[in-house]
Design a protein around this motif. Structure first.
Motif, PDB file in Angstrom:
ATOM      1  N   HIS A  38      56.002  44.323  20.085  1.00  0.00           N
ATOM      2  CA  HIS A  38      56.409  43.828  21.410  1.00  0.00           C
ATOM      3  C   HIS A  38      57.891  44.101  21.666  1.00  0.00           C
ATOM      4  O   HIS A  38      58.272  44.591  22.733  1.00  0.00           O
ATOM      5  CB  HIS A  38      56.131  42.323  21.494  1.00  0.00           C
ATOM      6  CG  HIS A  38      56.442  41.729  22.825  1.00  0.00           C
ATOM      7  ND1 HIS A  38      55.489  41.551  23.815  1.00  0.00           N
ATOM      8  CD2 HIS A  38      57.622  41.276  23.360  1.00  0.00           C
ATOM      9  CE1 HIS A  38      56.063  41.021  24.885  1.00  0.00           C
ATOM     10  NE2 HIS A  38      57.349  40.841  24.632  1.00  0.00           N
ATOM     11  N   VAL A  39      58.730  43.811  20.667  1.00  0.00           N
ATOM     12  CA  VAL A  39      60.172  44.004  20.824  1.00  0.00           C
ATOM     13  C   VAL A  39      60.519  45.498  20.864  1.00  0.00           C
ATOM     14  O   VAL A  39      61.366  45.922  21.663  1.00  0.00           O
ATOM     15  CB  VAL A  39      60.938  43.281  19.706  1.00  0.00           C
ATOM     16  CG1 VAL A  39      62.419  43.661  19.716  1.00  0.00           C
ATOM     17  CG2 VAL A  39      60.772  41.766  19.848  1.00  0.00           C
ATOM     18  N   LEU A  40      59.870  46.288  20.025  1.00  0.00           N
ATOM     19  CA  LEU A  40      60.123  47.732  20.060  1.00  0.00           C
ATOM     20  C   LEU A  40      59.776  48.316  21.431  1.00  0.00           C
ATOM     21  O   LEU A  40      60.454  49.222  21.917  1.00  0.00           O
ATOM     22  CB  LEU A  40      59.319  48.436  18.961  1.00  0.00           C
ATOM     23  CG  LEU A  40      59.814  48.243  17.530  1.00  0.00           C
ATOM     24  CD1 LEU A  40      58.830  48.868  16.534  1.00  0.00           C
ATOM     25  CD2 LEU A  40      61.198  48.847  17.337  1.00  0.00           C
ATOM     26  N   ARG A  41      58.751  47.793  22.070  1.00  0.00           N
ATOM     27  CA  ARG A  41      58.377  48.277  23.405  1.00  0.00           C
ATOM     28  C   ARG A  41      59.394  47.854  24.463  1.00  0.00           C
ATOM     29  O   ARG A  41      59.573  48.551  25.462  1.00  0.00           O
ATOM     30  CB  ARG A  41      56.964  47.815  23.765  1.00  0.00           C
ATOM     31  CG  ARG A  41      55.931  48.530  22.929  1.00  0.00           C
ATOM     32  CD  ARG A  41      54.494  48.195  23.220  1.00  0.00           C
ATOM     33  NE  ARG A  41      53.640  48.839  22.220  1.00  0.00           N
ATOM     34  CZ  ARG A  41      53.332  50.132  22.220  1.00  0.00           C
ATOM     35  NH1 ARG A  41      53.771  50.900  23.207  1.00  0.00           N
ATOM     36  NH2 ARG A  41      52.591  50.648  21.266  1.00  0.00           N
ATOM     37  N   GLU A  42      60.040  46.722  24.247  1.00  0.00           N
ATOM     38  CA  GLU A  42      61.137  46.348  25.133  1.00  0.00           C
ATOM     39  C   GLU A  42      62.288  47.344  25.027  1.00  0.00           C
ATOM     40  O   GLU A  42      62.918  47.687  26.020  1.00  0.00           O
ATOM     41  CB  GLU A  42      61.645  44.942  24.797  1.00  0.00           C
ATOM     42  CG  GLU A  42      60.715  43.810  25.189  1.00  0.00           C
ATOM     43  CD  GLU A  42      61.333  42.444  24.962  1.00  0.00           C
ATOM     44  OE1 GLU A  42      60.722  41.453  25.369  1.00  0.00           O
ATOM     45  OE2 GLU A  42      62.438  42.369  24.370  1.00  0.00           O
ATOM     46  N   PHE A  43      62.553  47.808  23.824  1.00  0.00           N
ATOM     47  CA  PHE A  43      63.671  48.731  23.583  1.00  0.00           C
ATOM     48  C   PHE A  43      63.317  50.179  23.918  1.00  0.00           C
ATOM     49  O   PHE A  43      64.136  50.905  24.479  1.00  0.00           O
ATOM     50  CB  PHE A  43      64.110  48.663  22.114  1.00  0.00           C
ATOM     51  CG  PHE A  43      64.999  47.497  21.785  1.00  0.00           C
ATOM     52  CD1 PHE A  43      66.369  47.669  21.613  1.00  0.00           C
ATOM     53  CD2 PHE A  43      64.483  46.221  21.643  1.00  0.00           C
ATOM     54  CE1 PHE A  43      67.193  46.608  21.312  1.00  0.00           C
ATOM     55  CE2 PHE A  43      65.304  45.139  21.341  1.00  0.00           C
ATOM     56  CZ  PHE A  43      66.665  45.334  21.173  1.00  0.00           C
ATOM     57  N   PHE A  44      62.093  50.598  23.575  1.00  0.00           N
ATOM     58  CA  PHE A  44      61.766  52.025  23.627  1.00  0.00           C
ATOM     59  C   PHE A  44      60.587  52.367  24.538  1.00  0.00           C
ATOM     60  O   PHE A  44      60.219  53.536  24.639  1.00  0.00           O
ATOM     61  CB  PHE A  44      61.469  52.543  22.216  1.00  0.00           C
ATOM     62  CG  PHE A  44      62.595  52.357  21.250  1.00  0.00           C
ATOM     63  CD1 PHE A  44      63.731  53.155  21.311  1.00  0.00           C
ATOM     64  CD2 PHE A  44      62.547  51.366  20.278  1.00  0.00           C
ATOM     65  CE1 PHE A  44      64.786  52.984  20.428  1.00  0.00           C
ATOM     66  CE2 PHE A  44      63.595  51.182  19.389  1.00  0.00           C
ATOM     67  CZ  PHE A  44      64.718  51.992  19.462  1.00  0.00           C
ATOM     68  N   GLY A  45      60.013  51.373  25.193  1.00  0.00           N
ATOM     69  CA  GLY A  45      58.898  51.637  26.093  1.00  0.00           C
ATOM     70  C   GLY A  45      57.709  52.241  25.350  1.00  0.00           C
ATOM     71  O   GLY A  45      57.431  51.894  24.188  1.00  0.00           O
ATOM     72  N   GLY A 103      57.482  54.961  23.982  1.00  0.00           N
ATOM     73  CA  GLY A 103      57.916  55.691  22.789  1.00  0.00           C
ATOM     74  C   GLY A 103      57.805  54.871  21.516  1.00  0.00           C
ATOM     75  O   GLY A 103      57.899  55.430  20.414  1.00  0.00           O
ATOM     76  N   ALA A 104      57.581  53.562  21.639  1.00  0.00           N
ATOM     77  CA  ALA A 104      57.447  52.705  20.460  1.00  0.00           C
ATOM     78  C   ALA A 104      56.249  53.116  19.614  1.00  0.00           C
ATOM     79  O   ALA A 104      56.300  53.030  18.383  1.00  0.00           O
ATOM     80  CB  ALA A 104      57.316  51.245  20.878  1.00  0.00           C
ATOM     81  N   THR A 105      55.180  53.587  20.258  1.00  0.00           N
ATOM     82  CA  THR A 105      53.983  53.988  19.503  1.00  0.00           C
ATOM     83  C   THR A 105      54.304  55.116  18.527  1.00  0.00           C
ATOM     84  O   THR A 105      53.945  55.068  17.349  1.00  0.00           O
ATOM     85  CB  THR A 105      52.867  54.440  20.462  1.00  0.00           C
ATOM     86  OG1 THR A 105      52.525  53.355  21.329  1.00  0.00           O
ATOM     87  CG2 THR A 105      51.630  54.880  19.684  1.00  0.00           C
ATOM     88  N   GLY A 106      55.008  56.122  19.011  1.00  0.00           N
ATOM     89  CA  GLY A 106      55.391  57.238  18.152  1.00  0.00           C
ATOM     90  C   GLY A 106      56.327  56.808  17.043  1.00  0.00           C
ATOM     91  O   GLY A 106      56.223  57.290  15.910  1.00  0.00           O
ATOM     92  N   LEU A 107      57.254  55.908  17.359  1.00  0.00           N
ATOM     93  CA  LEU A 107      58.186  55.414  16.342  1.00  0.00           C
ATOM     94  C   LEU A 107      57.445  54.677  15.232  1.00  0.00           C
ATOM     95  O   LEU A 107      57.703  54.891  14.046  1.00  0.00           O
ATOM     96  CB  LEU A 107      59.213  54.476  16.978  1.00  0.00           C
ATOM     97  CG  LEU A 107      60.376  55.125  17.727  1.00  0.00           C
ATOM     98  CD1 LEU A 107      61.215  54.051  18.408  1.00  0.00           C
ATOM     99  CD2 LEU A 107      61.244  55.951  16.776  1.00  0.00           C
TER     100      LEU A 107
END
Length: 211
Positions: free
Chosen positions: A60-67, A69-73
């Motif tokens: 959830h937080v990674l999606r706040e930061f990276f949209g 693109g969080a899935t790939g990260l």
């Protein structure tokens, strides 16, 4: 910081958590890592170490930061620890272990005769610690020590409970794996097949590889 298994954390999450936290820090840098930590605490009241047992919160937080693109990260982070080579491997819950620390932990366990017996005997069938020691005829002192090592490493998974003769409830454990293949030719490689139950209960694997 060593993440020990506890109620609510699956064995495989315990196995992956310490390395995954380090990889996230190394890939994103100290400043971004601290911002993610701060946001996790602000939003959920937990540290990134604690969030490893609820990886959807990190997601959830990674999606706040990276949209998106969080899935790939997340896949990139996890691939540095373990990876799925094919659709067949995915369906069979088979992973190639890339992280040297985790590989060494698995190799250490399977190169020890008693620990290897414990893990092989507990595939598919949960036992209490006393049952493991009794059925495998292990010395009590070294048996308890080695079983506790396997639990701490996340290689033995708590699965239900049984009862003693006086009706006291005691935890049961079984192997994290259905199968392990260690190849010592040229470069040492470790491939593991997690039980379906282990994958289903893993916050980390469900978030990154969920079907």
């Amino acid at each position: 910081m060593k993440v020990l298994p506890h109620e609510g954390m699956s064995g495989v999450d315990s196995l992956l958590a310490e390395s995954l936290e380090r990889i996230i820090r190394d890939n994103l840098g100290e400043n971004t890592f601290r911002k993610i930590q701060d946001r996790l605490f602000e939003k959920f009241g937990i540290s990134i170490t604690s969030a490893m047992r609820e990886f959807d919160k990190i997601d959830h937080v990674l999606r706040e930061f990276f949209g998106a693109g969080a899935t790939g990260l997340e896949k990139k982070f996890l691939k540095e620890i373990c990876s799925i080579k094919s659709n067949k491997d995915k369906s069979e819950k088979r992973f190639a272990i890339s992280d040297s620390k985790i590989s060494q932990s698995i190799i250490k366990a399977f190169c020890d005769d008693e620990m290897s017996k414990i893990l092989n005997a507990s595939i598919g069938e949960p036992w209490t610690i006393s049952e493991i020691i009794e059925k495998l005829n292990l010395p009590r002192t070294s048996g308890y020590r080695k079983i506790n090592f396997l639990i701490e490493q996340g290689l033995l998974v708590k699965t239900g409970f049984g009862f003693t003769g006086n009706r006291r409830a005691v935890d049961k454990y079984k192997s994290l794996f259905d199968n392990v293949n260690i190849d010592f030719n040229n470069k040492v490689t470790v491939n593991v097949q997690f039980t379906p139950e282990v994958v289903r209960n893993s916050s980390i694997l469900q978030t990154v590889y969920g079907e």
